[in-house]
Design a protein around this motif. Structure first.
Motif, mmCIF file in Angstrom:
data_model
loop_
_atom_site.group_PDB
_atom_site.id
_atom_site.type_symbol
_atom_site.label_atom_id
_atom_site.label_comp_id
_atom_site.label_asym_id
_atom_site.label_seq_id
_atom_site.Cartn_x
_atom_site.Cartn_y
_atom_site.Cartn_z
ATOM 1 N N LEU A 265 1.304 -0.781 0.336
ATOM 2 C CA LEU A 265 0.000 -0.326 0.045
ATOM 3 C C LEU A 265 0.778 1.231 0.284
ATOM 4 O O LEU A 265 1.490 1.653 0.542
ATOM 5 N N ILE A 266 0.694 1.736 -1.315
ATOM 6 C CA ILE A 266 0.984 3.518 -0.796
ATOM 7 C C ILE A 266 0.781 4.546 -0.255
ATOM 8 O O ILE A 266 -0.190 4.924 -0.275
ATOM 9 N N ILE A 267 1.023 5.373 0.603
ATOM 10 C CA ILE A 267 0.943 6.093 1.259
ATOM 11 C C ILE A 267 1.102 7.549 1.639
ATOM 12 O O ILE A 267 2.068 7.504 1.457
ATOM 13 N N ASP A 268 0.962 8.392 1.301
ATOM 14 C CA ASP A 268 1.544 9.791 1.433
ATOM 15 C C ASP A 268 0.624 10.560 2.362
ATOM 16 O O ASP A 268 -0.441 10.364 2.756
ATOM 17 N N GLY A 269 0.656 12.079 2.390
ATOM 18 C CA GLY A 269 0.175 12.992 3.432
ATOM 19 C C GLY A 269 0.123 13.842 2.621
ATOM 20 O O GLY A 269 -1.090 15.163 3.891
ATOM 21 N N ASN A 270 -0.827 13.952 1.075
ATOM 22 C CA ASN A 270 -1.770 15.106 0.572
ATOM 23 C C ASN A 270 -2.436 15.801 1.397
ATOM 24 O O ASN A 270 -2.788 16.698 1.616
ATOM 25 N N THR A 271 -3.455 14.321 0.845
ATOM 26 C CA THR A 271 -5.319 14.368 1.293
ATOM 27 C C THR A 271 -5.198 15.012 2.999
ATOM 28 O O THR A 271 -5.947 16.001 2.665
ATOM 29 N N GLY A 272 -4.159 14.237 3.908
ATOM 30 C CA GLY A 272 -4.539 15.292 5.350
ATOM 31 C C GLY A 272 -4.360 16.548 5.218
ATOM 32 O O GLY A 272 -4.853 17.232 6.310
ATOM 33 N N THR A 273 -2.854 16.924 4.787
ATOM 34 C CA THR A 273 -2.726 17.898 4.716
ATOM 35 C C THR A 273 -3.900 18.869 4.271
ATOM 36 O O THR A 273 -3.938 20.645 5.012
ATOM 37 N N VAL A 274 -4.112 18.337 3.351
ATOM 38 C CA VAL A 274 -5.196 19.334 2.539
ATOM 39 C C VAL A 274 -6.640 19.655 3.098
ATOM 40 O O VAL A 274 -6.970 20.593 3.368
ATOM 41 N N ASN A 275 -7.034 18.787 3.551
ATOM 42 C CA ASN A 275 -8.248 18.327 4.220
ATOM 43 C C ASN A 275 -8.049 19.191 5.634
ATOM 44 O O ASN A 275 -9.348 19.902 6.613
ATOM 45 N N HIS A 276 -7.048 18.848 6.132
ATOM 46 C CA HIS A 276 -6.438 20.042 7.822
ATOM 47 C C HIS A 276 -7.525 21.771 7.250
ATOM 48 O O HIS A 276 -7.717 21.392 8.437
ATOM 49 N N LEU A 277 -6.291 21.759 6.261
ATOM 50 C CA LEU A 277 -6.093 23.694 5.870
ATOM 51 C C LEU A 277 -7.999 23.406 5.487
ATOM 52 O O LEU A 277 -8.473 24.966 5.529
ATOM 53 N N LYS A 278 -8.852 22.984 5.207
ATOM 54 C CA LYS A 278 -9.725 22.721 4.522
ATOM 55 C C LYS A 278 -11.249 22.936 5.374
ATOM 56 O O LYS A 278 -11.308 24.267 6.047
ATOM 57 N N ASP A 279 -10.564 22.159 7.258
ATOM 58 C CA ASP A 279 -11.283 22.248 8.017
ATOM 59 C C ASP A 279 -11.355 24.332 8.518
ATOM 60 O O ASP A 279 -12.744 24.633 8.993
ATOM 61 N N ILE A 280 -9.662 24.031 9.141
ATOM 62 C CA ILE A 280 -9.405 25.784 9.330
ATOM 63 C C ILE A 280 -9.605 26.704 8.760
ATOM 64 O O ILE A 280 -10.486 27.612 9.532
ATOM 65 N N LEU A 281 -10.152 26.363 7.037
ATOM 66 C CA LEU A 281 -10.775 27.907 6.342
ATOM 67 C C LEU A 281 -12.172 27.850 6.621
ATOM 68 O O LEU A 281 -12.922 28.880 6.470
ATOM 69 N N THR A 282 -12.363 26.312 6.668
ATOM 70 C CA THR A 282 -14.222 26.550 6.710
ATOM 71 C C THR A 282 -14.557 27.152 7.611
ATOM 72 O O THR A 282 -15.017 28.290 8.500
ATOM 73 N N GLN A 283 -13.874 27.263 9.426
ATOM 74 C CA GLN A 283 -13.841 27.135 11.229
ATOM 75 C C GLN A 283 -13.589 28.482 10.844
ATOM 76 O O GLN A 283 -14.338 29.169 11.185
ATOM 77 N N ASN A 284 -12.933 29.132 10.047
ATOM 78 C CA ASN A 284 -12.496 30.611 9.798
ATOM 79 C C ASN A 284 -13.377 31.414 9.035
ATOM 80 O O ASN A 284 -13.227 32.322 8.744
ATOM 81 N N HIS A 285 -14.869 30.615 8.553
ATOM 82 C CA HIS A 285 -15.269 31.805 7.123
ATOM 83 C C HIS A 285 -14.715 31.922 5.891
ATOM 84 O O HIS A 285 -14.916 33.426 6.268
ATOM 85 N N LEU A 286 -13.215 31.257 5.957
ATOM 86 C CA LEU A 286 -13.167 32.213 4.916
ATOM 87 C C LEU A 286 -12.249 31.036 3.712
ATOM 88 O O LEU A 286 -11.878 31.451 2.523
ATOM 89 N N LEU A 287 -13.620 30.558 3.100
ATOM 90 C CA LEU A 287 -13.612 29.129 2.120
ATOM 91 C C LEU A 287 -14.201 30.979 1.140
ATOM 92 O O LEU A 287 -14.947 30.992 1.052
ATOM 93 N N ASN A 288 -13.182 30.566 -0.173
ATOM 94 C CA ASN A 288 -13.617 30.760 -1.549
ATOM 95 C C ASN A 288 -14.548 30.618 -2.301
ATOM 96 O O ASN A 288 -15.081 29.163 -2.569
ATOM 97 N N THR A 289 -15.735 31.871 -2.627
ATOM 98 C CA THR A 289 -16.939 31.031 -3.641
ATOM 99 C C THR A 289 -17.317 31.194 -4.734
ATOM 100 O O THR A 289 -17.754 30.661 -5.858
ATOM 101 N N GLY A 290 -15.999 32.128 -5.450
ATOM 102 C CA GLY A 290 -15.295 32.301 -6.764
ATOM 103 C C GLY A 290 -15.136 31.298 -7.522
ATOM 104 O O GLY A 290 -14.831 29.805 -7.406
ATOM 105 N N LYS A 291 -13.977 32.060 -8.488
ATOM 106 C CA LYS A 291 -13.268 31.075 -9.699
ATOM 107 C C LYS A 291 -12.038 30.651 -9.515
ATOM 108 O O LYS A 291 -11.621 32.215 -9.302
ATOM 109 N N GLY A 292 -11.440 29.849 -9.009
ATOM 110 C CA GLY A 292 -10.467 30.007 -8.582
ATOM 111 C C GLY A 292 -9.144 29.663 -9.623
ATOM 112 O O GLY A 292 -9.633 30.087 -10.752
ATOM 113 N N SER A 293 -8.084 29.730 -9.168
ATOM 114 C CA SER A 293 -6.634 30.407 -10.250
ATOM 115 C C SER A 293 -5.277 30.232 -9.566
ATOM 116 O O SER A 293 -5.102 29.563 -8.345
#
Length: 250
Positions: A200-228
């Protein structure tokens, strides 16, 4: 700073583009600035002080661009100075570490191979992580410096050579999982899954990204526009390769 402010993502070179790719897959509406420090790559052979100095310079550069969070898309840089950076800056700083915990939680008495840079493997941060699990699992550490160079020097398409290098880092004994403890190594994930299908090949990318998403959600900082995405690099000549590597992962 507001919801549309960019997220700064940086690495010692171009390996962190694998993290950027996961970020875009998970939060495509966000604006990203990726900074590769190719001029000073690799970090894995530098001192803690040298790495810290560069990380502060890069984070200051991001702050000037009004980023709302910074992702250290580099296990080596995280090991060197994530705590210092969190004290220095008021915005969220997300680091990375080898996903050893994920591998250990699969079951009892796992045999786990960890690939990372020499710096990551010898730092106290990883030693402390290992202590949590080594009594119940067999953990083998392998430093893989050539795997960083293959990405940085745009040699991924030389499949035969890549496979030879990967094979040189694989011990003869069997393992339950292989932890990719460097963001450069994620570029080899699909090749490794074919080479060693029983591991089984394991990396930490998904866990890191999900952690950031949780923090942005908690701080009401998620963007709603088109990304770049904006690609920056301490070597201007590496920007075109940065874009190529991002496309390579699609």
């Amino acid at each position: 700073m507001n919801t549309s402010s960019p997220i700064g993502v940086f690495d010692s070179g171009l390996g962190g583009i694998s993290v950027l790719h996961t970020l875009v897959q998970t939060m495509p509406q966000e604006n990203y600035i990726f900074f590769g420090d190719s001029k000073h790559n690799p970090y894995g052979t530098k001192t803690k002080e040298e790495i810290t100095k560069r990380c502060i310079e890069i984070c200051d550069h991001f702050i000037q661009q009004d980023v709302k969070a910074i992702v250290i898309a580099c296990n080596t840089a995280t090991s060197a100075c994530v705590n210092l950076l969190r004290k220095r800056y008021s915005i969220p700083i997300i680091g990375m570490e080898p996903a050893l915990k994920v591998a250990c939680e699969i079951g009892d008495h796992q045999k786990i191979l960890v690939w990372a840079t020499d710096f990551t493997l010898r730092e106290k941060k990883f030693a402390d992580l290992m202590k949590q699990f080594e009594a119940n699992h067999e953990i083998v550490k392998v430093a893989c410096p050539k795997l960083v160079r293959l990405v940085e020097e745009n040699q991924l398409n030389d499949v035969e050579y890549v496979q030879d290098v990967l094979s040189s880092y694989l011990p003869h004994q069997n393992f339950d999982s292989l932890v990719l403890g460097c963001t450069h190594f994620v570029f080899y994930k699909s090749i490794l899954e074919k080479m060693v299908p029983s591991i089984l090949i394991i990396d930490g990318n998904t866990g890191t990204v999900n952690h950031l998403k949780d923090i942005l959600t908690q701080n009401h900082l998620l963007n709603t526009g088109k990304g770049s995405i904006v690609f920056q690099n301490s070597l201007e000549t590496k920007i075109s390769l940065s874009k190529e590597l991002f496309e390579y992962l699609k």
